[in-house]
Design a protein around this motif. Sequence first.
Motif, mmCIF file in Angstrom:
data_model
loop_
_atom_site.group_PDB
_atom_site.id
_atom_site.type_symbol
_atom_site.label_atom_id
_atom_site.label_comp_id
_atom_site.label_asym_id
_atom_site.label_seq_id
_atom_site.Cartn_x
_atom_site.Cartn_y
_atom_site.Cartn_z
ATOM 1 N N HIS A 1 0.849 -1.068 -0.081
ATOM 2 C CA HIS A 1 0.048 -0.014 0.173
ATOM 3 C C HIS A 1 1.027 1.264 0.183
ATOM 4 C CE1 HIS A 1 -3.360 -2.617 0.913
ATOM 5 N NE2 HIS A 1 -2.876 -2.963 1.958
ATOM 6 N N ASN B 1 -0.057 2.675 6.999
ATOM 7 C CA ASN B 1 -0.909 1.363 6.801
ATOM 8 C C ASN B 1 -0.941 0.616 8.147
ATOM 9 O OD1 ASN B 1 -1.816 1.717 4.031
ATOM 10 N ND2 ASN B 1 0.522 1.941 3.859
ATOM 11 N N ARG C 1 -4.110 7.277 3.316
ATOM 12 C CA ARG C 1 -3.534 6.482 2.146
ATOM 13 C C ARG C 1 -3.887 7.168 0.705
ATOM 14 N NH1 ARG C 1 -5.513 0.948 1.644
ATOM 15 N NH2 ARG C 1 -4.702 0.365 3.548
#
Length: 464
Positions: free
Chosen positions: A39, A46, A101
């Motif tokens: 990610h 994360n 994110r």
Amino acid sequence: MSTYLHYDALILGSGQAGTPLASHLRSLNLSVCLVERAHIGGCCVNEGCTPTKTMVASGRMAYLVRRATEYGVHDGEGTPRITVAMQEVRERKKDIVDSFRGGGEKRLEAAGVVVEAGRRGSWGEERGGLRWGRGKKVVTAERVFVNVGCRPARPEVPGLDDIPLERVLDSTSIQELGEVPGHLVVVGGGYIGLEFAQLFRRLGADVSIIHRGPGLLSRNDDPELVQCMQRILEEDGIDIIFSATSTTFSNSPSSSAEEAHDLPIRVTTLSAGEKKDFHASHILLATGRVPNTSTLNLSSAGISTTSSGYIPTSPSLQTNIPGIYAMGDVKGGPAFTHVSYDDFRILKAHLAGETARTTEDRTGLVPSVVYTDPQFAHIGPKWGELPKGRGLVSYSMLKAVIDPSTNKIISFSAIAVEAGEIMAVVQMAMVGGLTWMAVRDAVFAHPSWAECLNNLWGGERKEI
């Protein structure tokens, strides 16, 4: 047949150094390929800072609600009765992580960074080349920046492999639990272990910490502050087992019929010659982290690594191969997000020709915070690293070490609700070369946490 792609810069990993570096390089009109196996955002966004501190906030809220009547707040039914909905705690964490994110993804897209998925990437025969997938794509670059980070370590503990996988957790998987554990055993008394131990105790779990050392955290941490932290955790109801020379796990449910389903793990420890047996529902392995270099085949590119897999670098973050750099946790040293981001700043300066900026600039001034409640913050050499016979100490819940020849602050530790913020004030004094008297005499707003620094210097002093 392989497809060859060439860029000005290849960045492996999108952590707190890789992502801003990618955007910066694009601002210089350089072509950039960022390879990320999981990610965008790396561990911090994360699995680390963002999600864990979000969950810590939920734990603190549960703690405060239980104590509401102490503050004169009642729900009409006497002592507040609370239920922790772990799935909702997890969902709130997920939403915040997705937001953070997503912000990083948008910045990379807006900058024009080429992002590739590289789950099985490894160095090829071409120096600076990276293969992933089935070897159909090879990327080469003028400069390569390795920012692949670390992952939780798995210690060798007798019986551990026999325990069902869903009950053996690390710092990532424990955040995905759908219910509060009945009894959580935390293996390791360092930063990660303490944060999760207190979090799940406050969410309602019984918690035991098994630690190999005689005291929590590291042997270099100040023993008085460590003991203070130990008392805080024990007052929360956490059982701590020190000097655990032997620990084994086995599938042996509790003999109590009503507990057999919830506590299927038998835990046996040997501590100071005393054998202890109890049952648990889950195990958290919190014994450190290892670098994500084992699958990169770095030796094919001639890149040196330590026996543990870390990539040594020069003060300018250069590996032993010209044009290949390492940054963040993978190079070893303090594994903090703020260190990773400072690595980016060092590389940014070097790209601009400012070669005087190096990792040596931050030697001795890397702050750390254990995000328990209260926090445990520190900056400067740790207690066990200080030369004996030098300095004065003034302490209560705060402790500073002073060089009597200059009256400047050498190191500072604090246990307080906002210890990290208090530490930042002292850090600025240390960076600016101020004396301890300047901090003592400063006029801070009242009420504020910083004003406790006025009182620190009036406490007991002693030579060390």
